[in-house]
Design an enzyme around this catalytic site. Structure first.
Site, mmCIF file in Angstrom:
data_model
loop_
_atom_site.group_PDB
_atom_site.id
_atom_site.type_symbol
_atom_site.label_atom_id
_atom_site.label_comp_id
_atom_site.label_asym_id
_atom_site.label_seq_id
_atom_site.Cartn_x
_atom_site.Cartn_y
_atom_site.Cartn_z
ATOM 1 N N ASP A 187 0.791 -1.236 0.000
ATOM 2 C CA ASP A 187 0.000 0.000 0.000
ATOM 3 C C ASP A 187 0.824 1.287 0.000
ATOM 4 O O ASP A 187 0.294 2.356 -0.275
ATOM 5 C CB ASP A 187 -0.934 0.014 1.218
ATOM 6 N N HIS A 188 2.114 1.198 0.281
ATOM 7 C CA HIS A 188 2.926 2.409 0.437
ATOM 8 C C HIS A 188 3.639 2.845 -0.844
ATOM 9 O O HIS A 188 4.044 4.011 -0.955
ATOM 10 C CB HIS A 188 3.984 2.200 1.529
ATOM 11 N N ASP A 197 4.081 -0.845 11.359
ATOM 12 C CA ASP A 197 3.589 0.482 11.007
ATOM 13 C C ASP A 197 3.011 1.086 12.277
ATOM 14 O O ASP A 197 2.326 0.395 13.044
ATOM 15 C CB ASP A 197 2.515 0.394 9.917
ATOM 16 N N ARG A 248 -1.219 12.603 10.170
ATOM 17 C CA ARG A 248 -0.021 13.409 10.427
ATOM 18 C C ARG A 248 0.058 14.588 9.460
ATOM 19 O O ARG A 248 -0.398 14.502 8.329
ATOM 20 C CB ARG A 248 1.242 12.550 10.301
ATOM 21 N N SER A 298 6.458 7.789 12.587
ATOM 22 C CA SER A 298 6.348 6.452 12.013
ATOM 23 C C SER A 298 7.207 5.433 12.737
ATOM 24 O O SER A 298 8.184 5.762 13.405
ATOM 25 C CB SER A 298 6.760 6.517 10.539
ATOM 26 N N ARG A 344 9.134 3.399 11.326
ATOM 27 C CA ARG A 344 10.209 2.951 10.428
ATOM 28 C C ARG A 344 11.546 2.727 11.140
ATOM 29 O O ARG A 344 12.154 3.628 11.699
ATOM 30 C CB ARG A 344 10.354 3.925 9.260
#
Length: 755
Positions: free
Chosen positions: A95-96, A160, A448, A643, A645
């Site tokens: 999806d990213h 995520d 965000r 995030s 990440r």
């Protein structure tokens, strides 16, 4: 029937015994969050009580979910763990890596053309290790999880930060880094400090223009971006039971913006309705059989002040729409105050874009309420003054909304329907004119709104609000438009007002789809070969980080002293850099390029102490690494906010940084640093941040005595020969210190697997 129904029934089969044992050991009634936590202890039946905010606890989550940008690094690490199959049900969601530009069909094909190498890699790894694969276009990870995998009383982790979205269906769902996912997929314990509990009692009932989004926007305004750190936010009360499951998901999703470990609602009638509507009658039946265990004990609801570390009360009947921003999701403004607040701050009033979607607000209910506003505009002769974009949450939502006419309504208002993907919410938006960096305003229903987040333009003022408010403001074209009181002039010169939105909690005709985008793994993946081209710029097999040599680290140079807000976006930007998420060396070229250097107030410009010249952060780090000189990063409050990440931790590690010393950390980032073998330290005296100078050399005095609960002492040697001793606190336990000694948590897994 639900995915993994036998696993779900297994969770319920153990729940009563474990919760009853926990209640006896703790010696008091339990909140819903505590029931789930104690029911998921790695060692099984509870044998001791844990102290909130202090005890490190080993848990056994039920499943793992990964989105394509983070899955690459997570699975590259998992490939080194020596396992033949994941120990728990796991999924990958593409999806990213889909950029919003023209529209759904064109943008999806362009993404497949550009990222086929990555998608093929993820598909082959999924087949090899028994992982469910959701193809590009299937939808946004958190909406897909809510529709298919979330279940009351369960526990999951996801790579995520908005994984807590599943809390809307009564699940403890926590965002983590890829190394944590590797632990769980490898069958090992997953460690978490026992969270504190923040109770939010909701009374009354939403009406008119108010929405579930306004609940979390209000909470963010009260608690700020770090007010939930180390805590689970548990919502309860009559107001909570009046909300839809997807509305609760919205609230839980955006709990990431207050730093919460996760957020959760108990199981209720709305949860059951959603489970049955999404073809999970078997889960609903199983949950109904354990209903008393899927909510807090009655005494908790009767006297919540005795059971929560902090208690907040919100009357939904009095809640008006909110708009949070710009540049931070906790700057809350009620819509009735926006005129004066915007004028006082000089915010641009003309709104150029209204964007609906993201993992936070892309459900059928969200689209139906926003579409009701769009339909009013058409009926009342209004035209949208702002550009309009829609990102449906999943193919199921898109197909159903299209069938029921919502998408046509948006398109009749000249909206662009983008792919079922994250798109602008994560910077995957090829916005025309953004490169000019002109001052402008956009409104969106995302979570965000940091600088440069959506379109790369630092001068885009982004405001977070509900989908229905986005629709109203996009139609008016004005940031200071209040649909509760203000009139608009239609194309016939008439004054008209928008009525309050109306929507459907669930589609009356049921959900529908032709292809939901799911691809099951092959039965036997042993013959599947995962190929990574050694010349690829997108993917790179990992090499383990070097273990600690057992000596004090000396002669380290200050890489950067970051000033103010330094999120994971500042440390490792998304947007155009997403294409390198599977290639550690290439993506390391964006390390800290968004952080503001405290000494010159510039971004990506730091002093190289070897040459005396200023240059980009990554190049300076690489110069130190090539010379065999370790480096240290210094930061401000809530460092690593945003995030999940883990690249923001892996990249500095790859470039030779050994420690990050800050005033305070965001939870996920601190854990990610620990997992990658970095020293995550905080100033014992926050004012010591001011002692750090640009030409500092840093020596660790007592790293050889590294132990739980024992602060470390760092010597900062200044250019004039003077020195400052700085005491640094840490939260490492014995196991985490072993990660540091081994060079990373993954190195330790590999060593244990080899025995």
């Amino acid at each position: 029937m639900a995915f993994d129904i036998n696993m779900i029934k297994g969770v319920y089969a153990k729940m009563q015994e474990r919760v009853d044992a926990a209640r006896a050991i703790v010696g008091r009634p339990l909140t819903y969050s505590e029931k789930i936590l104690y029911a998921h202890l790695f060692n099984g039946k509870p044998t001791q009580a844990y102290t909130r905010g202090e005890s490190y606890v080993d848990f056994a989550p039920d499943r793992v979910a990964m989105q394509d940008a983070t899955a690459q690094m997570a699975l590259l690490q998992f490939m080194q763990a020596g396992k033949t199959k994941t120990a728990v049900p796991s999924t990958v969601h593409c999806d990213h890596l889909i950029q919003a530009k023209v529209g759904a069909k064109t943008d999806l094909q362009e993404a497949i053309n550009k990222s086929s190498e990555v998608f093929n890699f993820l598909e082959s790894v999924s087949n090899k290790y028994g992982i469910g694969f959701w193809k590009p276009g299937a939808g946004i990870i958190h909406q897909v999880v809510l529709e298919n995998y979330a279940f009351p009383g369960g526990m999951m982790i996801g790579t995520d930060s908005h994984t807590p979205n599943a809390g809307g269906l009564g699940m403890v769902a926590i965002g983590v880094g890829g190394a944590d996912a590797v632990d769980v997929m490898s069958g090992m314990a997953w460690e978490l400090k026992m969270p504190k509990l923040i109770g939010v009692k909701l009374t009354g009932k939403l009406s008119g223009w108010s929405s579930p989004k306004d609940v979390i926007l209000e909470v963010a305004g009260r608690l700020t971006v770090k007010g939930g750190t180390g805590a689970i936010v548990e919502y309860f009360g009559e107001g909570a039971e009046s909300l839809s499951a997807t509305g609760k998901g919205t609230i839980c999703n955006m709990g990431a913006e207050i730093g919460a470990t996760t957020s959760i609602f108990s199981y209720d009638d709305a949860s059951e309705r959603y489970l049955r509507a999404t073809d999970r009658n078997d889960v609903a039946d199983a949950a109904n059989a354990h209903k008393s265990y899927l909510r807090s004990d009655d005494e908790v609801y009767a006297n919540p002040e005795n059971f929560y570390d902090q208690l907040i009360e919100i009357n939904l009947s009095e809640l008006e729409p909110r708009m949070n921003g710009p540049f931070t999701p906790d700057l809350m403004t009620p819509v009735s105050k926006m005129k004066e607040t915007a004028a006082a701050n000089g915010w641009p009033l003309d709104v150029e874009w209204g964007l609906i979607g993201s993992c936070t607000n892309s459900s059928y209910e969200d689209l139906s309420r926003a579409a009701s506003i769009a339909q009013q505009a058409l009926d009342k002769g209004l035209e949208a003054k702002s550009s309009f974009g829609i990102n449906p949450g999943s193919e199921v939502v898109r197909y159903t909304a299209d069938r029921d006419g919502f998408l046509k309504t948006f398109e009749d208002l000249d909206a662009v329907v983008f792919t079922n993907a994250c798109g602008p919410c994560i910077g995957q938006w090829d916005r025309e004119g953004a490169d000019k960096e002109e001052k402008n305003t956009i409104v969106h229903s995302f979570n965000r709104n940091f600088k440069k987040r959506a379109d790369g333009n630092p001068n885009t003022y982004a405001f977070v609000t509900s989908p229905e408010m986005v629709a109203a403001i996009a139609i008016s074209g004005r940031l200071d438009f209040n649909p509760l009181t203000d009139k608009l002039i239609n194309k016939f010169g008439e004054e008209v007002m928008l009525d309050a939105p109306k929507g459907e909690e669930l589609p009356t005709k049921g959900y529908a789809y032709e292809d939901n985008g799911y691809q099951a793994p092959v039965e036997d993946g042993s013959g599947v070969e995962v190929i990574v081209n050694p010349n690829s710029e997108r993917l790179q097999l990992l090499e383990g980080f070097k273990p600690w040599n057992g000596e004090n680290i000396t002669g380290a140079k200050l890489l950067i002293k970051a000033f103010g807000k330094c999120t994971t976006d500042h440390i490792s930007m998304a947007g155009p850099w997403l294409r390198f998420r599977g290639h550690l060396d290439n993506i390391s070229n964006n390390t800290l390029i968004g952080a503001v250097n405290s000494f010159n107030q510039e971004t990506n410009s730091v002093k190289n102490q070897l040459t005396g010249e200023y240059g980009p952060v990554p190049e300076t780090a690489r110069a130190y690494k090539a010379a065999g000189v370790p480096s240290v990063i210094v930061g401000d409050e809530n460092y690593g906010e945003g995030s999940s990440r883990e690249h923001a931790a892996m990249q500095p590690r790859h470039l030779g940084a050994v420690a990050v010393l800050v005033r305070s950390f965001a939870r996920i980032h601190e854990t990610n640093l620990k997992k990658q073998g970095m020293l995550a330290l905080t100033f014992a005296d926050k004012s010591d941040y001011d002692k750090v100078q640009e030409d500092d050399t840093i020596n660790f005095i007592d790293l050889t005595e590294f132990a739980p609960g024992k602060p470390l002492t760092l010597e900062f040697v200044h250019a004039d020969g003077s020195k400052d001793l700085v005491v640094a606190n840490h939260t490492y336990n014995a196991q985490q210190i072993e990660w540091f000694k081994a060079g990373s948590a993954l190195n330790l897994i590999k060593a244990q697997q080899a025995k």
